[in-house]
Design a protein around this motif. Structure first.
Motif, PDB file in Angstrom:
ATOM      1  N   PRO A  75       0.753  -1.327   0.232  1.00  0.00           N
ATOM      2  CA  PRO A  75      -0.036  -0.064   0.085  1.00  0.00           C
ATOM      3  C   PRO A  75       0.921   1.385  -0.088  1.00  0.00           C
ATOM      4  O   PRO A  75       1.842   1.362   0.744  1.00  0.00           O
ATOM      5  N   ALA A  77       0.654   5.585   0.129  1.00  0.00           N
ATOM      6  CA  ALA A  77      -0.259   6.946   0.382  1.00  0.00           C
ATOM      7  C   ALA A  77       0.579   7.773  -0.149  1.00  0.00           C
ATOM      8  O   ALA A  77       0.500   8.283  -1.509  1.00  0.00           O
ATOM      9  N   GLY A  79       3.996   8.311   0.154  1.00  0.00           N
ATOM     10  CA  GLY A  79       5.376   7.821   0.105  1.00  0.00           C
ATOM     11  C   GLY A  79       6.435   8.678   0.738  1.00  0.00           C
ATOM     12  O   GLY A  79       7.513   8.777   0.273  1.00  0.00           O
ATOM     13  N   SER A  80       5.889   9.290   1.775  1.00  0.00           N
ATOM     14  CA  SER A  80       6.969  10.055   2.564  1.00  0.00           C
ATOM     15  C   SER A  80       7.719   9.319   3.868  1.00  0.00           C
ATOM     16  O   SER A  80       8.424   9.922   4.475  1.00  0.00           O
ATOM     17  N   SER A  81       7.383   8.216   3.659  1.00  0.00           N
ATOM     18  CA  SER A  81       8.197   7.331   4.936  1.00  0.00           C
ATOM     19  C   SER A  81       9.819   7.270   4.857  1.00  0.00           C
ATOM     20  O   SER A  81      10.118   7.773   3.660  1.00  0.00           O
ATOM     21  N   GLY A 140       5.881  16.309   9.241  1.00  0.00           N
ATOM     22  CA  GLY A 140       6.450  17.528   8.455  1.00  0.00           C
ATOM     23  C   GLY A 140       6.193  17.540   7.031  1.00  0.00           C
ATOM     24  O   GLY A 140       6.354  18.297   6.351  1.00  0.00           O
ATOM     25  N   CYS A 144      -0.471  11.348   3.773  1.00  0.00           N
ATOM     26  CA  CYS A 144      -2.115  11.075   3.854  1.00  0.00           C
ATOM     27  C   CYS A 144      -2.778  10.194   4.892  1.00  0.00           C
ATOM     28  O   CYS A 144      -1.684   9.315   5.379  1.00  0.00           O
ATOM     29  N   THR A 151       2.145   4.366   9.934  1.00  0.00           N
ATOM     30  CA  THR A 151       3.404   4.386  10.665  1.00  0.00           C
ATOM     31  C   THR A 151       2.976   4.754  11.889  1.00  0.00           C
ATOM     32  O   THR A 151       3.894   4.968  12.742  1.00  0.00           O
ATOM     33  N   SER A 154       2.950  11.082  14.124  1.00  0.00           N
ATOM     34  CA  SER A 154       2.584  12.214  15.156  1.00  0.00           C
ATOM     35  C   SER A 154       3.169  13.495  14.627  1.00  0.00           C
ATOM     36  O   SER A 154       2.775  13.861  13.522  1.00  0.00           O
ATOM     37  N   GLU A 204       2.264  -0.777   9.370  1.00  0.00           N
ATOM     38  CA  GLU A 204       2.752  -0.623   8.124  1.00  0.00           C
ATOM     39  C   GLU A 204       2.417  -1.460   7.198  1.00  0.00           C
ATOM     40  O   GLU A 204       3.234  -1.758   6.347  1.00  0.00           O
ATOM     41  N   VAL A 210      -6.183  -0.113   5.083  1.00  0.00           N
ATOM     42  CA  VAL A 210      -7.398   1.062   5.603  1.00  0.00           C
ATOM     43  C   VAL A 210      -8.048   1.561   4.349  1.00  0.00           C
ATOM     44  O   VAL A 210      -7.495   2.154   3.355  1.00  0.00           O
ATOM     45  N   GLU A 430       8.475   7.646  15.960  1.00  0.00           N
ATOM     46  CA  GLU A 430       7.327   7.970  15.040  1.00  0.00           C
ATOM     47  C   GLU A 430       7.693   7.493  13.611  1.00  0.00           C
ATOM     48  O   GLU A 430       6.618   7.458  13.000  1.00  0.00           O
TER      49      GLU A 430
END
Ligand SMILES: Cc1cc2nc3c(=O)[nH]c(=O)nc-3n(C[C@H](O)[C@H](O)[C@H](O)COP(=O)(O)OP(=O)(O)OC[C@H]3O[C@@H](n4cnc5c(N)ncnc54)[C@H](O)[C@@H]3O)c2cc1C
Length: 480
Positions: A75, A77, A79-81, A140, A144, A151, A154, A204, A210, A430
């Motif tokens: 999955p 969303a 892609g800022s992981s 930051g 989404c 993750t 926060s 993750e 979801v 986080e």
């Protein structure tokens, strides 16, 4: 080997059915490139295809067929992981949720709303503004809701409002075989059965997908002021934060930005009169329902700063408040500017970001030890902290082609985490485990807890198709 071709052929045949309408299958090089990486330092991995979904029915259909053909599903969303969470390790398919971006319901009287997973947190904030309510988690990046659940993220407001786990009331989830469940109703309290909402949050994408989230909303504080103070050392700033947290003062945000980070942010401020003194800085936001409540927090802040702090400044306008918070938000993007010296010309840089968290009484100790570690490893790394939560990040700027430097950065990542564990903290406050912290999770929780996680995974995803290779290894000792 997964039968990707059979899977895609069967899915293609279903696109004009009611359950399949809305699905798009993409395999063009541009799309593959867009979805083959996240914001981490881990090498990109091309998925076999990217499948965009528009409805829960679409997701259920994709999973039913993926399960039948044992095709891995990752999955995605925004892609800022930062730990490799969205990388398609087994050449599986990426599921793109960006078309599921509707705010479904807003219940102003109940202070909650129901949204699809592709809704961005900042867009949601804009949409909710007229109601006087907002959703607190604020990573930051342009993340989404689906990925933020993934993750358990926060951000700066967790000090007052908690993490995603504290702010999601209920989920609708598609399981590995395509079954759809809801985890709970909308009441803010429930003792009804196992807490499935919290099981999926932070998993993750390894346990279920979801498709809808019911979010707890809070009232926007009517009064607020940002105050900053600068300190001669990282230790003195951290000691001040420890004292403020222990005093129980209910700040909205309590952050530390070190001197190197201020230097990086100054690099993009052209007007010399607007640059900040390059000293470690605490930024706090005091907020409440009256000016008296704000004043009380401001007084507590000034008293804790005592005579050590310099340049204690308050934002007096909304513009100034935004300017100060953008300073914090620009840290990640500006860190590479610290290596733009002439001697570094021609090199390509990336930033290895790592985060840990400790009980608040250990904040000074771990920050001082980390700064020493980074310096001894000859790395350029600003430190930023969601200090009120005992959580901080190192932004290690490395030369992409310097293997030795990258290895030194990974060693700092591991040493920092191990130190946090010794202090009864965690290897990630986080950002999550992804790929980068699999070995550290085992050290944090031990084999017993990991075995329970493996059994949960096996029960929900017997074929191991949901985001395989993330969070933990399938079997003890097995390698990715
Ligand atoms: C500049 C910058 C600043 C950041 N600051 C913070 C910060 O302050 N606090 C913080 O916590 N994080 C921060 N992060 C990290 C990141 O933004 C968060 O981890 C965020 O939650 C990821 O959201 P995303 O939408 O990008 O998700 P993605 O990266 O796309 O996915 C995250 C995880 O969720 C899974 N997933 C995606 N969609 C679904 C779905 N529908 N169902 C189930 N699983 C799904 C993915 O497979 C993946 O495992 C920052 C990152 C950057 C680049």
């Amino acid at each position: 080997m997964p039968k990707i071709t059979d899977f895609l052929t069967e899915l293609q045949a279903q696109l004009s059915t009611p359950q399949g309408r809305g699905i798009k299958i993409k395999q063009d090089p541009r799309t593959i490139k867009r979805f083959n990486h996240d914001n981490s330092y881990h090498a990109s991995r091309d998925p076999a295809a990217v499948i965009s979904v528009k409805t829960e029915d679409n997701v259920s259909l994709v999973m039913r067929l993926a399960n039948k053909h044992a095709v891995p599903v990752i999955p995605f969303a925004a892609g800022s992981s930062l730990e490799g969470q969205t990388l398609a390790l087994d050449h599986g398919i990426v599921l793109d949720f960006s078309d599921m971006d509707k705010v479904v319901e807003v219940h102003v009287d109940d202070l909650d709303c129901v949204v699809e997973p592709g809704v961005g947190w900042s867009e949601l904030r804009e949409e909710l503004k007229p109601t006087g309510l907002f959703f607190p988690p604020d990573p930051g990046a342009a993340a989404c809701i689906g990925g933020m659940c993934g993750t358990n993220c926060s951000g700066t407001l967790a000090f007052r409002y908690g993490t995603m786990k504290d702010n999601v009331l209920s989920l609708r989830v598609v399981l590995a075989d395509g079954t759809v469940i809801k985890t709970r109703n909308r009441a803010v309290k429930s003792s009804a059965g196992y807490d499935l909402t919290r099981l999926f949050i932070g998993s993750e994408g390894t346990l279920g997908l979801v498709t809808q989230a019911t979010l707890r909303l809070r009232r926007i504080p009517t009064h607020s002021t940002v105050i900053i103070a600068q300190f001669p050392t990282l230790a003195s700033s951290a000691a001040t934060v420890q004292h403020l947290v222990q005093s129980g003062c209910p700040f909205l945000r309590l952050e530390i930005i070190d001197d190197l980070c201020i230097k990086a942010v100054n690099n993009e401020i052209p007007d010399p009169s607007k640059k900040f003194a390059e000293l470690t800085t605490i930024m706090a936001e005091c907020a409440g329902t009256s000016q008296d409540a704000v004043n009380e927090q401001l007084e507590a802040f000034k008293a804790a700063c005592g005579t050590i702090a310099q340049n204690v400044t308050m934002a007096t306008t909304e513009q100034e408040t935004d300017r100060l918070w953008s300073l914090r938000k620009r840290a990640f993007f500006m860190a590479p500017s610290l290596r733009h010296a002439e001697s570094e010309q021609g090199k390509q840089f990336s930033t290895i970001v790592t985060d840990v968290a400790v009980p608040i009484s250990r904040l000074v100790d771990i920050l001082v030890a980390t700064r020493k570690m980074v310096d001894e490893a000859r790395l350029v790394s600003p430190i930023v902290a969601h200090a009120g939560d005992g959580n901080f990040h190192c932004l290690m700027v490395v030369d992409k082609n310097d293997k030795d430097e990258i290895e030194r950065a990974k060693k700092v990542r591991d040493d920092m985490a191990r130190l946090a564990l010794k202090m009864q903290g965690t290897c990630t406050g986080e950002h999550g485990v992804g790929l980068g912290k699999i070995h550290l999770l085992e050290e944090e929780l031990g084999e017993g807890a990991l075995e329970v996680m493996r059994r949960v995974k096996k029960a929900l995803d017997p074929k191991g198709i949901l985001n395989p290779g993330k969070v933990f290894l399938e079997k003890k000792g097995s390698k990715l």
